[in-house]
Design an enzyme around this catalytic site. Structure first.
Site, PDB file in Angstrom:
ATOM      1  N   HIS C  58      93.708 -27.289  48.622  1.00 47.40           N
ATOM      2  CA  HIS C  58      94.731 -28.293  48.317  1.00 47.40           C
ATOM      3  C   HIS C  58      95.924 -28.193  49.261  1.00 47.40           C
ATOM      4  CE1 HIS C  58      92.479 -28.977  44.723  1.00 47.40           C
ATOM      5  NE2 HIS C  58      92.689 -27.765  44.271  1.00 47.40           N
ATOM      6  N   HIS C 221      89.607 -32.252  43.058  1.00 45.22           N
ATOM      7  CA  HIS C 221      88.629 -31.364  43.682  1.00 45.22           C
ATOM      8  C   HIS C 221      87.401 -32.170  44.063  1.00 45.22           C
ATOM      9  CE1 HIS C 221      90.848 -29.252  40.516  1.00 45.22           C
ATOM     10  NE2 HIS C 221      90.993 -28.319  41.431  1.00 45.22           N
TER      11      HIS C 221
END
Ligand SMILES: Nc1ncnc2c1ncn2[C@@H]1O[C@H](COP(=O)(O)OP(=O)(O)O)[C@@H](O)[C@H]1O
Ligand SMILES: Nc1ncnc2c1ncn2[C@@H]1O[C@H](COP(=O)(O)OP(=O)(O)O)[C@@H](O)[C@H]1O
Ligand SMILES: [Mg+2]
Ligand SMILES: [Mg+2]
Ligand SMILES: [Mg+2]
Ligand SMILES: [Mg+2]
Lengths: 334, 214, 334, 214
Positions: C58, C221
């Site tokens: 991330h 994700h």
């Protein structure tokens, strides 16, 4: 390539619109020209102006680097196209504080012509002194003995950083230009492309590569590179990029450098730090000190995949200027 | 010959606009091989901006010089890029020749295209063999210059276009020295230069325009 | 998907290695645990510690947000996987200044379990007080009446910003946690995916979409979204995202908000600013004031294409904390 | 019955390691439909870390409790994620049963697997029907619990595995309530849960291991 856009021909104007609305305390668009953006706060009287510009599609470059300690204004071109003289002249007038303006741009035919024409107009009509700093850090774009043919790529970030800091510190027009040119002289960049970018208007890939290929020394507008190579591990890619740089400029044991590992668009920060890791190892082996590092998307080619490595050899003056504070919408340094 | 009117000149510009829309993908394809793939895009943006002027501001304009000047400025400001200054300088130099004229004689046409070509060359500082639009425009200008005092413009155009075409085609085998593709070195061989192509089309369309008048 | 990596299973450790080598003045890795990174400078005695963490992939979240005015430490997990308790405990010990540590993480089964286990260990073995702030800003992930099921996505940036600023200002443990939870309560995010991401180990696309499709409300994700939709113009996408947020939380005329238009990885800044432009139009129409804007890659999903919009409703306290200075390797604010 | 030795237990763990490498793509594929596509990756990372321990530190370890504890901690620290705490808690609870033992009787095996399953359930706080590994492990535990005082472990295992399999397969038609896929709501229907699958394979391999001993 799917894009979050409205009408392809409107992307630049809409981007600018969003940009100035997002950061009204930092930047503003000129009424005189919708492609001219300048710093929102009043700059110091007598400060030398720093003007940057070039094609769009490289964000945060160039638009994102207007702010205290960086550029005072930017002229924004169409995607991968130099801005015409008008927005350059408009921005020049807006940022001149009586001591002239330094133009910083990459060594491209279009930029040379447009900034050149703009400077003539600014000097003739407005009596503003202009100095040019033409960035040509791209090692791959021509051999060392034809440096004047080399293109400007990610290294322009360091040139702008230094010029912006110097102007902020009160350097004169000639001095700002001089130290910026000096930065360009000690800056080298080498890049590699893994996947192409797509112009909104054509939606065609800028180049095609096999699954196991990379473009070495590509241009930062998706121009093909100087050589196709087999895709290798990140460490081998970093080896190659750094080696090409060190073959071109003497950086020796004990020298200090600033490093920029720049993402071209869709390459993750994870990958960029993996590349940086290897760059650091190579330099550490040679006892070259990394004084300051920049890792991230500093000059992109739309959504191209790949990265470039830039080294700038630092003396004491450049060290101080690289360290200076900067505050722009897309980049801040404390 | 029957004089070429500025209405016909404007019609010619409209023809170029239409042609560019047809050819823009082709021009971008050529540029993708050698540069950043946008030559069709830049030309289209520029000429569409010109169209907007022709439709409005220039609707009743009869002065060929004024028309050319507006074309030059409009194109430049819509485009920037490399071709903005190049074509703009061409039209700007041409505008001086046509200043105050609404009917163009052979002599004007000769001088317009010589000024146009020389303006581009001066702006770009490229030489024949550098793989740019100069490889088209320089032989074209040389040819009409030689014929200026002995031929009709239409006839001269036939010969000059042949030279221009040869020049354009010769860019295929050249190694780039100017512009974005110069970095490619040998890899630039085998592809025709997009600017050399677009300028060929622009002068070819002028011949078509002239012929349709006759 | 071509990636600039060496061995897929080594990407996280190599990234961390590169990261701490790139920014030695700002962050350091703990000797006790190679997945724990803390602020390099000594923090003020008695300052409440702020610890963030979660899976990798991330970036800049979470690793990039360690620094003055943000988090004091981070525990770094494998890609898209919560860190185990050990690095969390190690970082907790390192940053505790006697007044306890606030854990900020997203509402995921893995994070809940691992941070929960770590807190037990830290409290039992080290007698460190821990407060949890579980971020669940993702509007798409569950209906309003089941908010406790919602996931944490880009809004965690604002929660971290506020908690970091509050801790810096000397708030107590309970106060930092309270104002961070309050920030979470007034924060909503809604995202859209245009192209998938690829785990280095599988190199498979996280989802497949037709050329004219987008995933609305996707997970960060690469989890599939709640709904596939036809790809639309940027303005229509922005309309949809903002509408879903405003249907979920009351933000009225005269209210102030912070806005984050967050890129998921390969979406260009150009596109993000085009989306921002529309977000600003919608809010302006409703006389909602944008106090501060953030546009860029703040929380990515590897190289996923797409973006999310986050709105945080600001009161005076949050305004002040959002405005505070911050200095992290991947984010600085003056 | 012949007692199950810790050597055989270690061989079982090696078999699981091998199986996970074979099945990891399948497990990731399942997770890609429902979650973030990494279940095979997390399992592989965790079990490869366990392998490293078995090859070295645990080479001469004969205490089943110690082995299980190291497996638990190693797996947890290599993996994190959701399954790290879940499987680690399973092995940690099991380790208490096996503490000090190098030969495992039926009674030990019953208790080990009950502790293993209950530990996972307690850690995850999920219920049957939530579409998680609990849908496999809960019916499995219920079944061996019921048979504990009347059957041999191997026999009990046959019945329990059938229940576990039913549970695993039932996840296909469930709507996710826990874990990453819960956001999907109805879109989660039709896909088997990856964790429910991996835990089924893990217990199935224990039966294989037991059978090969006999
Ligand atoms: N210095 C120059 N002189 C003449 N023509 C040039 C020069 N530089 C570039 N060109 C022409 O410009 C063309 C490219 O135009 P275009 O793609 O529109 O601009 P850009 O290169 O800025 O993307 C080239 O094909 C070449 O013919
Ligand atoms: N609270 C829970 N209780 C039991 N099992 C769970 C829980 N949350 C998730 N799981 C299991 O974890 C599996 C996913 O594991 P994995 O993909 O390795 O981790 P992550 O979800 O962190 O990516 C799911 O298929 C599910 O069976
Ligand atoms: Mg271009
Ligand atoms: Mg071009
Ligand atoms: Mg995961
Ligand atoms: Mg998963």
């Amino acid at each position: 390539m799917k894009k979050l856009i409205n009408i392809p021909n409107d992307v630049v104007d809409e981007m600018i619109d969003g940009y100035v609305k997002a950061h009204p305390k930092l930047v503003r668009k000129l009424n005189e020209n919708k492609r001219s953006i300048v710093i929102a706060s009043e700059t110091r009287e007598n400060k030398v102006g720093v003007l940057i510009g070039g094609g769009s599609g490289h964000e945060p470059a160039f638009m994102g680097y207007v702010g205290k300690g960086m550029a005072d204004g930017v002229a924004v071109g169409n995607i991968f196209a130099s801005p015409p003289p008008d927005p350059i002249v408009a921005a020049t007038k807006a940022i001149d504080k009586g001591n002239g303006v330094v133009y910083i741009y990459g060594n491209y035919a279009g930029d040379l012509m447009n900034f050149g024409m703009a400077a003539e107009l600014a000097e003739l009509e407005e009596d503003i002194d202009i100095e040019f700093v033409v960035v040509n850090d791209d090692v791959a774009s021509a051999p060392n003995n034809e440096k004047e043919k080399r293109r400007g790529i990610a290294g322009e970030f360091f040139v702008t950083k230094v010029a912006g800091a110097a102007a902020e510190k009160g350097y004169s027009l000639k001095e700002v230009a001089e130290v910026a040119r000096q930065t360009n002289n000690v800056t080298r960049t080498m890049g590699v492309g893994l996947s192409p970018c797509y112009l909104p208007q054509t939606n065609e890939p800028s180049f095609t590569l096999e699954n196991n290929e990379m473009e070495i020394g590509l241009g930062h507008h998706g121009e093909p590179g100087v050589e196709k190579g087999e895709l290798q591990e990140a460490d081998r890619v970093a080896d190659r990029l750094v080696q090409d740089i060190l073959n071109d400029i003497t950086i020796s044991k004990g020298n200090k450098v600033a490093v920029l590992v720049n993402g071209l668009g869709s390459t993750t920060k994870m990958e960029l730090y993996i590349v940086f890791r290897r760059v650091e190892q190579i330099l550490a082996e040679k006892s070259i000190e990394i004084y300051r590092s920049y890792v991230g998307n500093y000059s992109t080619s739309l959504e191209m995949g790949g990265c470039s490595v830039t080294l700038t050899k630092l003396d004491d003056e450049l060290t101080e200027l690289i360290d200076a504070e900067a505050n722009c919408p897309m980049y801040a340094q404390l | 010959m029957i004089a070429y009117t500025t209405d016909q000149y404007k019609q010619y510009l409209y023809d170029v606009i239409e042609m560019i829309e047809k050819e823009k993908d082709y021009l971008s394809d050529l540029d993708r091989k050698l540069g950043d793939g946008d030559h069709g895009v830049t030309m289209s943006i520029g000429w569409q901006a010109v169209k907007e002027k022709l439709d409005n501001e220039l609707k009743d304009e009869m002065d060929g010089g004024e028309i050319s000047k507006v074309v030059a400025k409009t194109f430049l400001n819509a485009v920037g890029s490399s071709v903005g200054p190049l074509y703009a300088t061409g039209f700007l130099r041409g505008s001086k020749v046509l200043k105050g004229k609404s009917e163009l004689e052979d002599q004007d046409l000769f001088e317009f295209w010589i000024a146009f070509g020389e303006g581009i060359k001066e702006r770009g500082q490229a030489e024949v063999g550098d793989k740019t639009m100069i490889d088209t425009i320089d032989p074209f200008v040389q040819s009409i210059k030689l014929q200026k005092d002995s031929q009709s413009f239409l006839h001269a155009m036939d010969n000059a276009l042949r030279e221009a075409e040869k020049g354009m085609l010769s860019t295929k085998e050249m190694i780039s020295k100017k512009g974005r593709s110069s970095r490619l070195g040998n890899r630039s061989k085998g592809f025709q230069d997009p600017g050399a192509t677009s300028v060929y089309l622009i002068i070819e369309y002028f011949q078509k325009s002239l012929s349709s008048v006759k």
